[in-house]
Design a protein around this motif. Structure first.
Motif, PDB file in Angstrom:
ATOM      1  N   ARG A 145      -4.767  14.311  18.046  1.00 14.13           N
ATOM      2  CA  ARG A 145      -3.458  13.632  18.322  1.00 14.13           C
ATOM      3  C   ARG A 145      -2.520  14.994  18.485  1.00 14.13           C
ATOM      4  NH1 ARG A 145      -1.286   9.986  13.842  1.00 14.13           N
ATOM      5  NH2 ARG A 145      -2.736   8.524  14.465  1.00 14.13           N
ATOM      6  N   LYS A 205       0.718  -1.244  -0.041  1.00 11.59           N
ATOM      7  CA  LYS A 205       0.021   0.033  -0.056  1.00 11.59           C
ATOM      8  C   LYS A 205       0.922   1.250   0.049  1.00 11.59           C
ATOM      9  CE  LYS A 205      -4.162  -1.319   1.929  1.00 11.59           C
ATOM     10  NZ  LYS A 205      -4.668  -2.115   3.134  1.00 11.59           N
ATOM     11  N   ARG A 206       0.529   2.075  -0.717  1.00 16.10           N
ATOM     12  CA  ARG A 206       1.338   3.670  -0.699  1.00 16.10           C
ATOM     13  C   ARG A 206       0.739   4.420   0.328  1.00 16.10           C
ATOM     14  NH1 ARG A 206       2.280   7.908  -4.457  1.00 16.10           N
ATOM     15  NH2 ARG A 206       3.756   8.955  -3.289  1.00 16.10           N
ATOM     16  N   VAL A 207       2.022   4.680   0.919  1.00 15.53           N
ATOM     17  CA  VAL A 207       1.757   5.333   2.411  1.00 15.53           C
ATOM     18  C   VAL A 207       2.506   6.736   2.415  1.00 15.53           C
ATOM     19  CG1 VAL A 207       1.620   3.250   3.797  1.00 15.53           C
ATOM     20  CG2 VAL A 207       3.664   4.263   3.466  1.00 15.53           C
ATOM     21  N   HIS A 208       1.683   7.758   3.203  1.00 13.60           N
ATOM     22  CA  HIS A 208       2.491   8.934   3.366  1.00 13.60           C
ATOM     23  C   HIS A 208       2.491   9.107   4.957  1.00 13.60           C
ATOM     24  CE1 HIS A 208       1.779  10.258  -0.742  1.00 13.60           C
ATOM     25  NE2 HIS A 208       0.657   9.603  -0.693  1.00 13.60           N
ATOM     26  N   GLU A 220       1.645  15.533  17.946  1.00 13.46           N
ATOM     27  CA  GLU A 220       2.824  14.832  17.436  1.00 13.46           C
ATOM     28  C   GLU A 220       3.821  15.820  17.245  1.00 13.46           C
ATOM     29  OE1 GLU A 220       1.209  13.773  13.498  1.00 13.46           O
ATOM     30  OE2 GLU A 220       0.324  12.109  14.270  1.00 13.46           O
ATOM     31  N   MET A 222       1.378   1.029  11.018  1.00 13.41           N
ATOM     32  CA  MET A 222       1.452   0.157  10.035  1.00 13.41           C
ATOM     33  C   MET A 222       2.631  -0.862  10.382  1.00 13.41           C
ATOM     34  SD  MET A 222      -0.422   0.962   7.343  1.00 13.41           S
ATOM     35  CE  MET A 222       0.278   0.368   5.987  1.00 13.41           C
ATOM     36  N   CYS A 230      -5.866   6.231   7.997  1.00  5.47           N
ATOM     37  CA  CYS A 230      -5.503   7.462   8.431  1.00  5.47           C
ATOM     38  C   CYS A 230      -4.116   8.230   8.058  1.00  5.47           C
ATOM     39  CB  CYS A 230      -5.356   7.437  10.162  1.00  5.47           C
ATOM     40  SG  CYS A 230      -3.830   6.181  10.396  1.00  5.47           S
ATOM     41  N   HIS A 231      -3.533   7.478   7.076  1.00  8.29           N
ATOM     42  CA  HIS A 231      -2.411   8.222   6.797  1.00  8.29           C
ATOM     43  C   HIS A 231      -2.421   8.949   5.228  1.00  8.29           C
ATOM     44  CE1 HIS A 231      -2.665   3.877   5.247  1.00  8.29           C
ATOM     45  NE2 HIS A 231      -2.139   4.601   4.128  1.00  8.29           N
ATOM     46  N   ASP A 291       2.165   7.272  12.707  1.00  8.04           N
ATOM     47  CA  ASP A 291       1.760   6.706  11.746  1.00  8.04           C
ATOM     48  C   ASP A 291       2.445   5.352  11.220  1.00  8.04           C
ATOM     49  OD1 ASP A 291      -0.291   8.956  11.336  1.00  8.04           O
ATOM     50  OD2 ASP A 291       0.972   9.635   9.928  1.00  8.04           O
TER      51      ASP A 291
END
Lengths: 544, 368, 443
Positions: free
Chosen positions: B7, A86-89, B9, A99, B366-367, A95
């Motif tokens: 949240r 999966k593409r993630v940012h 951060e 994952m 969420c990302h 975050d």
């Protein structure tokens, strides 16, 4: 696992369908610029399910930046990251943790006054609000048995050794559900047996389906434990090789580039040999320590009656597993810690408990173990750090004022001589890389031809080239006639550099042996407290 | 089920423009909050702000008084910038200021009574410095020798100094011509500081303060001791490693810090009150306000000029609130407090960010 | 980018606040102005009666010759709501403002905590054209004096100080006669023969009041002692409360008087009364009957408006100008009507205590102003006889009439002599039936 009530990984489904060799992390074309520097340039990297993938490179090669991007600390300027396809940012480590990515830092961030279980409970957002600890203690026991990561959940963190802290940090990431582990130079502060335990645990982890990114400087370790090795140099990827088809020579070549190893790596080796061969014209006694007792931080007697001397043109090595009184010994010699009993003389002058200034004034150079904590003031400039020991005397200063024009001239000269790379002497040192930081300290300490050099783990955390550089400098200084006290837990380094070697164990010297008669295996056993009779090769009994 | 979560951060990279914009927004937010208070009081905040700003910074009346308040603030802040540079938290400028006031009174009324002003005035400043410095020396030595926290000792010393002033004005120094009121007699003319005509600005103190701005700046930047102070303040371990004497640094910074506060105290009694009186009359918390101005100036003596001028203006502006807008003066404290709180919290905003997220069952959403 | 988003949110919030502030400000200012006008109107009506009475008393004809307005300003050290000193002055200001509304414009600056602020406020007021400035704290004496020199065209009046200049006068309304009258009642009411006094600062004014009170106590009850505890504050309800309880519980006092700018002591006494232990009390400075209906016997009240009226009228008529105030010092007492006996206006003694006070006889003979002798008067009568005597143009009685001995037994006032203004103003000793000491240092 019964534990998974609270801490079930969100990917358990995905994970169960994975098999060895599937790609779990894919980083494509990662570019990251910091002001004035390209830290990563178009780096491709992948991590497979169930593998240990080492990231190798000199300091400043971009290893830490790359994993920081994967962990969400930095965001890439260009490039794509895929996790489980999966593409993630990632915008923050949270975050990444979500994952299932966990990172164990070189110096784990734990709260000293809390117990292991409390520390771990803190990082679990889903832990029960009330009385989370017993629950977590069970979890810890379960995980530590499973992976061989032995810790006592009820122990306070300050009581732990560096290796135990490391284990706590790894357990913490595992318990919070990490299946992809990033270990940033985990072995630097470990003793050899602790290091072996860690490797065992790493193997157990990948067996259980974890995937590990392992950052290290040490070729032997990398070759011993990894499945694949990716080498970075100057922010670019040089290549990825499997461990079976690589060799130390190949990796060094990859790390240092085609031209560099010839001039630095191998060249240095030659220089070292030459310097060694000259032999030592051992001169007068410079440092004498007689029957020294020193207290440790917790009031225990850390140094118990140590006596030795270091002469001009000699490197006296002290080897031992960290925590056996080396730090207390060194601090007593340089005046930072009070001696309980005993005498320390430098050039015949009694400097016992005279304070650090008296020692500095005797012309003693001291390379501290913890560069950041003792050796440098991070918020001050390079120039200000370079004069830390000289500012009080002419021509650096007059009666009141600092002589800034002389200082900048002198600093520019030092920076050239010691190859400190920075645009400006007024850059705060916190912006320098680890290798450059050590160069600042070396430049400062060696610039005045000290008659005694105390080098405490001088190559700790440095990359291959920087290590060679430091070692070469030490040999040069010895050649010049300085007396050198070298303290390290790195047996190879001690054997390679020292003329005489003392093994320190539980505050005492097990033995002092000339380098010629030193035998790595024997010394290694002595570091663990095994005592030998002088004439008898057989072990005569273990202490403890 | 989806829920919304807040949240906080860590932010690892902060662009320069944000560093500039965030403090400005912080001040705007503080102003907006106070605007609500103005509203409750039935006052148009825009007009109120315009009036405060205009009176405090754009009228000769405002500037005149602004400078009167700037003098003690600047002197105390200069001292504090030295102490804070060494990471020594001197909260005792208020008490050190009072000790300076006591010193000036002793010189003026007892020790050098009848001497010409060219002797009395310099003597007051010198002894004021010494008294303030000695008062600060006690916490310095306690910290150096016994590791006693200087925040607590300096703060406590403030109360002792106050009680000492009270003791003197009720007891041995109570005036003979004051109808037994608890004040000392008035200073003779020779012991009164000259003023800029038409104002309460005692210019010798102002001059001392202004000269000290570059002097302290150079002291911290260019002298050996200044260098030791920086090293000690930023990394005491490295200072020890470099053989820097902790006691010496502590003593020097506290002597300077306390001494300058003492000079401020001399200025207040010899320039404005001409007698020793209730502590709360001599200093309306200059020693505490100076902590804020020093902090705002990031310990840079040169930046103290604008920050003390700004806070002097706020104090004057607060009186404007009272006189023209007829609000209780506590609004002023609220005003100062809110500005400080906003600035401090904006600092946190620079390092952390707050995110609102929708958390669903599929966590991996969420990302994006 | 989240940062930008955060930023936008903050900016929008700030903008909303500002806009809301602006709009709301106008609205509230308008509605407040409306209600202020309404309340002013009703206050004007209620003051009309008082005004008529005052004008009748005033012999001078209403000023007509100089039609120009006078702008007068008051500077207070505390908040108007203190219900003590500042409240008293502000009440005076409001009454003269109403009284002279044709030609007088007033303004008050409360809460000017220290002298240098006072200087600043004076400058500002002068710049705004105020010609008469009243500074109502001893703290302001020096700065008022300096300001008088700086602004020779402005008239200054300073309350409670001793420094005067050609354009600066002083004034004070003193309560010692009232404290004496309170003392008479206290001496009669105490059963434990222990009377308590919660005192503010150890300065001559307060010492004088304590002594006058003690002299009154002694006249009625020679066995009773007055126990004094110091607060060292003018306004400190918490400390006043604490010391009042100490006097009641530890010293066994059953009557209290005090000098502190809040009704705290009265409240304590009312609480004790409700718990079944009556402790009687005298209110201070403002009417406090409402805070202690069952315990407040009498008290001291002040009428600054009487002094303000006189000063402002004389300024209006040109009697006072900027050159002739060097010797103008008001020290007004009962005779001038600047002070009043009572725990509420027009209530000299709480009716609840009338009968008991009438039933207690004092063992002495008093000469009335008209020459008649009264033998063994009741305390109630004695109080009113003394009140009348002290109200006379030439008072035939003063509490500080010898023989008076101090705590050490020294004769301070020879028999038949009266203490003059200066002796009263520098008083630093206690009369013989006071228990407690005057602190020589702070504390």
């Amino acid at each position: 696992m019964k534990s998974s009530k609270y801490y079930l990984s969100p990917f358990s489904q995905t994970l169960s369908s994975l098999k060895k060799g599937d790609i779990v992390v894919l980083m494509k074309g990662i570019t990251k610029r910091f002001p004035g520097v390209i830290a990563n340039y178009k780096i491709d990297f992948d991590l497979r399910y169930g593998e240990i993938h080492a990231l190798l490179g000199e300091n400043g090669a971009g290893k830490t930046t790359l994993v920081s991007i994967l962990y969400g600390i930095h965001q890439p300027d260009e490039g794509e990251i895929y996790v489980y396809g999966k593409r993630v940012h990632f915008r923050s480590p949270r975050d990444a943790i979500r994952m299932g990515i966990g990172m164990v830092h070189q110096h784990p961030r734990l709260i000293d006054t809390l117990t292991v279980a409390e520390n771990i409970a803190l990082s679990l957002k889903d832990a029960p609000f009330i009385n989370p600890v017993p629950n977590v203690e069970e979890l810890i026991k379960e995980y530590s048995e499973k992976y061989g990561l032995k810790v006592d959940p009820k122990a306070k963190v300050w009581q732990l050794s560096a290796g135990e802290k490391q284990r706590v940090a790894i357990l913490r990431t595992l318990i919070s559900g990490a299946k992809i582990l990033i270990l940033d130079e985990p072995t630097t502060s470990l003793s050899p047996p602790e290091r072996n335990d860690l490797f065992e645990a790493m193997k157990a982890l990948v067996e259980e389906g974890a995937s590990i990114i392992f950052i290290s400087h040490k070729l032997k370790e990398v070759l011993g434990i990894s499945d694949r090795i990716t080498v970075l140099r100057k922010g670019r990827k040089v290549g990825t090789v499997s461990a079976e088809e690589s060799s130390p020579e190949l990796l060094i070549k990859m790390m240092l580039g085609e031209s560099k190893p010839m001039s630095i790596g191998l060249g240095l080796g030659k220089a070292k040999d030459q310097l060694h061969k000259v032999g030592h014209k051992v001169g007068k006694k410079i440092l004498e320590v007689h029957n020294l007792y020193v207290l440790g931080d917790r009031g225990e007697v850390a140094v118990k009656g140590v006596s030795f001397e270091v002469r001009e043109g000699e490197i006296f090595g002290i080897v031992g597993v960290p925590g056996n009184g080396q730090r207390e010994l060194v601090e007593a010699i340089v005046g930072l810690r009070k001696a309980l009993k005993g005498v320390i003389r430098i050039s015949g002058v009694d400097i016992t408990n005279k304070g650090p200034l008296a020692v500095i004034n005797m012309g003693v150079a001291y390379i501290p173990e913890d560069r950041i904590k003792y050796g440098l003031v991070l918020d001050l400039t390079i120039a200000e750090n370079l004069i830390l020991k000289d500012y009080r005397r002419p021509p650096f200063s007059g009666r009141i004022m600092l002589n800034t024009s002389y200082i900048s001239k002198w600093c520019l000269d030092l920076m050239r001589r010691y190859d400190i790379k920075t645009p400006d002497i007024n850059t705060p040192v916190k912006y320098l890389s680890g290798g450059n930081l050590q160069r600042v300290i070396l430049a400062r300490e060696f610039s005045h031809n000290p008659k005694l050099i105390i080098a405490f783990r001088p190559t700790y955390g440095l990359d291959v080239a920087a290590t060679e550089y430091v070692q070469k400098l030490l040999l040069q200084e010895k050649q010049r006639g300085a007396a050198i006290l070298l303290i390290s837990e790195d047996l190879d380094e001690i054997i390679e550099l020292s003329d005489r070697i003392a093994v320190m164990f539980e505050g005492k010297f097990m033995d002092i042996v000339p380098a010629g008669r030193a035998d790595a295996e024997r010394l290694g056993l002595m570091m663990m407290g095994v005592r030998f009779h002088e004439e008898d090769k057989d072990t005569c009994g273990k202490s403890l | 089920m989806k829920k919304i979560r807040i949240r906080v951060e860590r932010v690892y990279e902060v662009p320069l423009w944000l560093r500039i914009v965030i403090p400005i927004i912080a001040i705007l937010v503080a102003l907006s909050i106070i605007a609500i208070i103005f509203l409750i009081q039935g006052i148009n905040p825009i007009i109120a702000y315009a009036e405060i700003f205009h009176d405090a910074f754009l009228t000769t009346y405002g500037i005149k008084f602004n400078v009167v308040k700037l003098i003690p603030l600047l002197l105390c802040s200069l001292g504090l910038s030295v102490a804070f540079k060494a990471n020594v938290w001197n909260i005792g400028a208020e008490g050190q200021l009072l000790m300076g006031a006591i010193a000036a009174t002793w010189i003026a009324l007892f020790k050098l009574k009848g001497y010409p002003s060219y002797i009395v005035i310099p003597a007051m400043y010198v002894l004021g410095f010494i008294f303030g410095a000695l008062w600060a020396l006690i916490p310095a030595l306690l910290k150096a020798k016994f590791e006693v926290n200087e925040i607590i000792t300096t703060l406590m010393m403030n109360y002792i100094a106050m009680k000492l002033v009270l003791f003197l004005i009720y007891g041995p120094w109570r005036g003979t011509t004051t109808w037994k009121y608890p004040i000392t007699d008035e200073f003779p003319a020779e012991a009164q500081l000259p003023l800029i005509p038409g104002t309460l600005i005692h210019w010798p103190s102002l001059l001392i303060a202004l000269i000290l701005v570059p002097v302290i700046y150079l002291f911290l930047k260019r002298t050996k001791i200044g260098y030791e102070i920086s090293v000690f303040g930023l990394n005491p371990n490295a200072a020890r490693y470099a053989g820097i004497n902790k006691t010496k640094v502590l003593v020097i910074v506290m002597l300077i810090s306390g001494g300058l506060a003492g000079i401020a105290g001399v200025g207040e009694v010899a320039g404005i009150h001409h007698r020793l009186r209730y502590p709360s009359s001599i200093s309306s918390g200059y020693g505490y306000t100076a902590i804020i101005t020093t902090w705002l100036a990031k310990l840079n003596p040169l930046l103290l000029l604008p920050t003390t001028f700004f806070f002097g203006g706020l104090l004057v502006g607060g009186d404007v609130i009272k006189i023209d807008l007829r609000l209780p003066s506590s609004v002023v404290y609220l005003f100062n407090g809110l500005i400080l709180t906003s600035l401090v919290s904006s600092d946190i905003l620079l390092r952390y960010r707050i995110r609102l997220l929708v958390v669903g069952e599929e966590d991996d959403k969420c990302h994006s | 980018m989240s940062m930008t988003k955060n930023l936008i949110v903050v900016v929008v919030l700030a903008a909303i606040c500002a806009i809301a502030g602006f709009a709301g400000g106008w609205f509230l200012a308008w509605s407040r102005a409306k209600s202020t006008i309404a309340s002013l109107e009703s206050r004007a009506a209620s003051l009309e009666l008082q005004l008529q009475q005052l004008q009748q008393q005033q012999q001078q004809p209403p000023p007509t010759q100089k039609p120009q307005k006078i702008k007068a300003a008051w500077i207070y050290i505390g908040p108007v709501e203190d219900y003590g000193w500042t409240y008293g002055h502000d009440r005076g200001r409001r009454i003269v403002a109403e009284l002279f509304k044709d030609w007088l414009e007033v303004h008050a600056v409360p809460d000017v905590r220290d002298a240098s602020k006072c200087a600043q406020v004076i400058d500002k007021l002068v710049a705004e054209g105020y010609q008469v400035i009243f500074t109502t704290s001893f703290e302001f004496m020096d700065v008022t004096y300096e300001a008088a020199k700086r602004y020779p065209d402005v008239i200054f009046f300073h309350c409670s100080g001793y420094k005067r200049y050609k354009n600066m006068g002083t004034y004070f309304a003193d309560l010692y006669q009232i404290y004496y009258l309170n003392g008479l009642i206290a001496g009669a009411l105490t059963k434990t023969n222990r009377v308590g006094y919660v005192a503010a600062h150890p300065i001559p004014e307060v010492i004088r009041h304590i002594n006058a009170f003690a002299i009154g106590v002694k006249e009625v009850n020679p066995k009773a002692k007055v126990y004094v505890l110091w607060i060292h504050e003018w306004y400190a309800p918490d400390k006043a409360r604490e010391l009042a309880e100490t006097l009641i519980n530890k010293y066994n006092c059953d009557v209290l008087a005090f000098t502190e700018d809040s009704p705290a002591v009265v409240e304590v006494c009312q609480e004790y009364y409700e718990k079944g232990k009556p402790v009687y009390v005298f209110s201070h400075y403002s009417p406090m009957l409402n805070y202690g209906k069952d315990v407040c016997v009498s008290g001291q009240l002040v009428h600054w408006e009487v002094i303000y009226e006189d000063i402002l009228l004389k300024i209006k008529q040109g009697i006072y100008n900027t050159t002739n105030l060097e010797n103008v010092d008001y020290w007004w007492l009962l005779r001038e009507g600047a002070v009043e006996l009572g725990c509420d206006y027009g209530v000299p003694i709480n009716p609840k205590f009338e009968s008991i006070l009438k039933s207690i006889r004092v063992n002495e003979t008093v000469v009335l102003p008209n020459g008649t002798l009264v033998e063994n008067p009741s305390v109630y009568d004695l109080v009113f006889i003394r009140l009348e005597q002290m109200k006379q143009d030439n008072p035939t009685f003063d509490p500080f009439t010898g023989p008076i001995y101090d705590q050490d037994g020294n004769l301070r006032v020879p028999p038949g002599e009266r203490l003059g203004h200066d002796a009263l103003w520098t008083m630093d000793w206690f009369v013989d039936n006071v228990v407690g000491e005057i602190p020589k240092g702070g504390g």
